[in-house]
Design an enzyme around this catalytic site. Sequence first.
Site, PDB file in Angstrom:
ATOM      1  N   GLY A  23     -13.362  -4.052  -0.184  1.00  0.00           N
ATOM      2  CA  GLY A  23     -14.733  -3.565  -0.016  1.00  0.00           C
ATOM      3  C   GLY A  23     -15.065  -2.471  -1.019  1.00  0.00           C
ATOM      4  N   ARG A  69       0.820  -1.221   0.000  1.00  0.00           N
ATOM      5  CA  ARG A  69       0.000   0.000   0.000  1.00  0.00           C
ATOM      6  C   ARG A  69       0.850   1.265   0.000  1.00  0.00           C
ATOM      7  NH1 ARG A  69      -4.843  -2.027   4.003  1.00  0.00           N
ATOM      8  NH2 ARG A  69      -6.122  -2.852   2.318  1.00  0.00           N
ATOM      9  N   GLY A  85      -9.258  -8.798  -0.671  1.00  0.00           N
ATOM     10  CA  GLY A  85      -8.127  -9.211   0.158  1.00  0.00           C
ATOM     11  C   GLY A  85      -7.526 -10.561  -0.166  1.00  0.00           C
ATOM     12  N   LYS A 126     -17.930 -17.339   2.372  1.00  0.00           N
ATOM     13  CA  LYS A 126     -19.376 -17.266   2.608  1.00  0.00           C
ATOM     14  C   LYS A 126     -20.175 -16.663   1.468  1.00  0.00           C
ATOM     15  CE  LYS A 126     -19.348 -17.103   7.581  1.00  0.00           C
ATOM     16  NZ  LYS A 126     -19.692 -16.323   8.759  1.00  0.00           N
TER      17      LYS A 126
HETATM   18  P1  AMP Z   1     -13.537 -14.378   1.691  1.00  0.00           P
HETATM   19  O1  AMP Z   1     -12.867 -13.461   2.677  1.00  0.00           O
HETATM   20  O2  AMP Z   1     -14.984 -14.537   1.877  1.00  0.00           O
HETATM   21  O3  AMP Z   1     -13.135 -14.080   0.263  1.00  0.00           O
HETATM   22  O4  AMP Z   1     -12.988 -15.823   2.027  1.00  0.00           O
HETATM   23  C1  AMP Z   1     -11.644 -16.181   1.897  1.00  0.00           C
HETATM   24  C2  AMP Z   1     -11.416 -17.392   2.727  1.00  0.00           C
HETATM   25  O5  AMP Z   1     -12.210 -18.463   2.255  1.00  0.00           O
HETATM   26  C3  AMP Z   1      -9.986 -17.902   2.676  1.00  0.00           C
HETATM   27  O6  AMP Z   1      -9.409 -17.711   3.928  1.00  0.00           O
HETATM   28  C4  AMP Z   1     -10.129 -19.380   2.340  1.00  0.00           C
HETATM   29  O7  AMP Z   1      -9.319 -20.191   3.142  1.00  0.00           O
HETATM   30  C5  AMP Z   1     -11.586 -19.644   2.626  1.00  0.00           C
HETATM   31  N1  AMP Z   1     -12.078 -20.804   1.870  1.00  0.00           N
HETATM   32  C6  AMP Z   1     -11.975 -21.022   0.552  1.00  0.00           C
HETATM   33  N2  AMP Z   1     -12.496 -22.221   0.225  1.00  0.00           N
HETATM   34  C7  AMP Z   1     -12.938 -22.782   1.366  1.00  0.00           C
HETATM   35  C8  AMP Z   1     -13.561 -24.023   1.685  1.00  0.00           C
HETATM   36  N3  AMP Z   1     -13.834 -24.932   0.733  1.00  0.00           N
HETATM   37  N4  AMP Z   1     -13.880 -24.257   2.970  1.00  0.00           N
HETATM   38  C9  AMP Z   1     -13.600 -23.356   3.926  1.00  0.00           C
HETATM   39  N5  AMP Z   1     -13.022 -22.165   3.692  1.00  0.00           N
HETATM   40  C10 AMP Z   1     -12.674 -21.876   2.421  1.00  0.00           C
END
Ligand code: AMP
Length: 395
Positions: free
Chosen positions: A376, A35, A353, A197
């Site tokens: 974001g 950054r 991120g 999620k």
């Molecule tokens: P996000 O911040 O929502 O983009 O989520 C990123 C996170 O999702 C990372 O830390 C990954 O380790 C996690 N992730 C990706 N695939 C899976 C999975 N199949 N099960 C659990 N966590 C996951």
Amino acid sequence: MKTINDFNFENKKALIRVDFNVPLNEALGVTDSTRILAAKKTIIKILEDGGSCVLMSHLGRPNGVEEKYSLKHIVNEVSKILGVKVQFSEGCIGENAQKAVAELEKGELLLLENLRFHKEEKAGDEGFAEELSKLGDIYVNDAFGTAHRAHASTSVIAKYFPENKCFGILLASEIENISKVLTHSEKPVTAIIGGAKVSSKITIIESILDKIDHLIIGGGMAFTFIKAQGGSIGSSLVEDDKQEMALSILKIAEEKNVKVHLPVDAIIADQFSNDAHIKTEAINAIPEGWMGLDVGPKTNDLFSEVILNSKTVLWNGPVGVFELKKFATGTISLGNAIAEATENGTFSLVGGGDSVAAVKQFNLTNKVSYVSTGGGAMLEMLEGKTLPGIQAILD
Ligand code: AMP
């Protein structure tokens, strides 16, 4: 759209909102200076014009004044990266800050203390913004990471510089590159949405369905879709209350002629660890006690083919738990496919991120068209929202 290139900064003091919210280790050393590097072009142009720079930023989420969040910890790193000595002001408003600014000579840099030591920053307080505005002749916003916040230093302050406000080079290029995906994208357009999620990605998915031809869904969030379709997902990550929503997204996508690509197989594990036993299984036949932590080889081929046939690709979120080596293959394969497509002329935008971290970890930063610095902020822009930090400059 006014940028710093529309101004001559000779003998001017530029008050620049940068995003120096960098990660620090326990010894308070900077562990990733991306950054700081990202703001370099703006700062150097102003200094080369014969101006001086007053830099303001937040760091972390302090509760009042907290020593560990002081920006003084990053002074040496900023100085090293910019190649210029950096002075530090212990306050970000008030007499001392004003005195330090008054004494600033052309070619010099002053870094102000953490803006969020004052609760007025996040509250978008007018008085605080007015105090800050006394610290420069021209207001420059170069902080894309906080452009979606209506904080004192990111948007409220702009009104005290009715003529003398502009975008820095970083923020201008973020706007330009994200707009490419929003408005001038060459078809077919593919969005890859991964991560943990569904709930955190729903709005972005809904709002980009009008603009894309293919939607690739991976990562933990895919399992909510698979379960909603009747698949067995063992103990994979799932948001049971989002199953209806997942089905409704699939329906809307179909109505809009967007082809949705869900994983067809998974690397499943008996525990969330690099020591887990693993095997490959169909995505909808995962036995109890096992969880899908990465996409499988068939899925990698499927996703790669879609990506290689796309002219515009947007990537947000990993398709597996890439932080653990055993479950990084899918995300690496995806990153490589995007790099290959980019080499063949596809425009690729990566943001958010974890996908940025993945791109860095797998050395793909220079092999994609653009890596956004704002998670974001990028998502909100893609959702079609007007970001307060951008609007304030345009007004
Ligand atoms: P996000 O911040 O929502 O983009 O989520 C990123 C996170 O999702 C990372 O830390 C990954 O380790 C996690 N992730 C990706 N695939 C899976 C999975 N199949 N099960 C659990 N966590 C996951």
